[in-house]
Design a protein around this motif. Structure first.
Motif, short mmCIF file in Angstrom:
data_model
loop_
_atom_site.label_atom_id
_atom_site.label_comp_id
_atom_site.label_asym_id
_atom_site.label_seq_id
_atom_site.Cartn_x
_atom_site.Cartn_y
_atom_site.Cartn_z
N ASP A 84 96.74 92.28 59.21
CA ASP A 84 95.91 93.45 60.14
C ASP A 84 94.85 93.07 60.04
OD1 ASP A 84 95.51 94.97 61.65
OD2 ASP A 84 96.01 96.61 60.31
N LYS A 85 94.24 92.21 61.46
CA LYS A 85 92.60 92.17 60.95
C LYS A 85 91.72 93.44 60.54
CE LYS A 85 93.17 88.23 64.12
NZ LYS A 85 92.98 87.54 65.64
N GLY A 86 92.09 94.71 61.25
CA GLY A 86 91.41 95.64 60.56
C GLY A 86 91.33 95.72 59.32
N LEU A 87 92.99 95.73 58.77
CA LEU A 87 92.78 95.94 56.41
C LEU A 87 91.91 95.00 56.67
CD1 LEU A 87 96.41 97.68 56.52
CD2 LEU A 87 94.19 98.24 56.70
N GLU A 88 91.91 93.91 56.98
CA GLU A 88 91.20 92.67 56.49
C GLU A 88 89.69 92.97 56.35
OE1 GLU A 88 92.37 90.00 54.06
OE2 GLU A 88 94.19 90.54 54.94
N GLU A 89 88.99 93.55 57.20
CA GLU A 89 87.86 93.26 57.84
C GLU A 89 87.16 94.97 56.30
OE1 GLU A 89 84.61 93.43 59.83
OE2 GLU A 89 85.48 92.05 59.20
N GLN A 90 88.25 95.82 56.74
CA GLN A 90 88.54 97.06 55.56
C GLN A 90 88.30 96.51 53.97
OE1 GLN A 90 91.33 100.04 55.66
NE2 GLN A 90 89.85 101.35 55.02
N LYS A 91 88.64 95.20 54.07
CA LYS A 91 88.70 94.90 52.49
C LYS A 91 87.49 94.06 52.03
CE LYS A 91 91.41 92.15 49.39
NZ LYS A 91 92.56 91.30 49.76
N ARG A 92 87.26 93.29 53.01
CA ARG A 92 85.96 92.37 53.35
C ARG A 92 84.73 93.93 53.09
NH1 ARG A 92 81.79 91.27 56.02
NH2 ARG A 92 82.56 92.44 58.24
N LYS A 93 84.49 94.81 54.02
CA LYS A 93 83.52 95.68 53.70
C LYS A 93 83.54 95.95 52.29
CE LYS A 93 82.73 96.53 58.82
NZ LYS A 93 83.25 97.54 59.73
N GLN A 94 84.38 96.75 51.66
CA GLN A 94 84.52 97.52 50.19
C GLN A 94 84.19 96.70 48.95
OE1 GLN A 94 88.74 98.68 49.46
NE2 GLN A 94 88.27 99.77 47.61
#
Length: 173
Positions: A84-94
């Protein structure tokens, strides 16, 4: 009054019908996934537990032999398997936020060490200046510092200088 209750009940019932449009399947890691969208093409039909409308898939659908994947599945890139690209982006931001927080803590520690070092150097310079220094005892009375207490304070300042003015300890780097 009774008609109002019936109309209200009917309106609420219609709203809940849209919530029934849920998909349920088991992903590649064995977790149950609930979504309002159909599962990705790489999820086999046997792993789809529920389709929209709340109906479970029939045993005939689940037990159907899997034929060769459709051409659309073959054309799908391999890198998109269940990610899920949204989850990957959220994980990267975190991770970026955690790195920034760690860096801010490191800067804060270095600043505190620098300030402690400077205070200790100033205190040592004052103690070794040869001037008469006064202090306040436990009773709140003002007195002058004798040589023994002056030497004790100089040693304490030296230990602070040694610990705070040298290179950063291993754990702080």
């Amino acid at each position: 009054m009774n008609i109002t209750k019936i109309a209200l009940f009917a309106a609420i019932s219609c709203c809940s019908v849209s919530a029934m449009a849920q998909w349920q399947w088991i992903d590649g890691q064995g977790r149950k996934v609930f979504s309002d969208r159909a599962p990705p093409a790489e999820i086999p039909a046997k792993n789809v537990l529920r389709s929209p409308g709340g109906a479970s898939l029939s045993k005939a659908t689940v037990a159907a032999p899997e034929a060769a994947p459709a051409p659309a599945v073959l054309a799908k890139p391999v890198a998109d398997k269940g990610i899920d690209k949204g989850l990957e982006e959220q994980k990267r931001k975190q991770e970026e936020q955690e790195a920034a927080k760690t860096q801010a803590e490191k800067v804060k520690k270095e600043k505190a060490r620098f300030e402690n070092c400077n205070r200790a150097k100033q205190a040592k310079a004052t103690l070794t200046s040869g001037r008469m220094l006064s202090n306040v005892n436990a009773n709140g009375e003002r007195g002058f510092m004798d040589e023994a207490s002056r030497e004790t304070e100089v040693k304490r300042a030296d230990s602070v200088i040694a610990s705070e003015c040298g290179p950063a300890p291993e754990g702080d780097q």
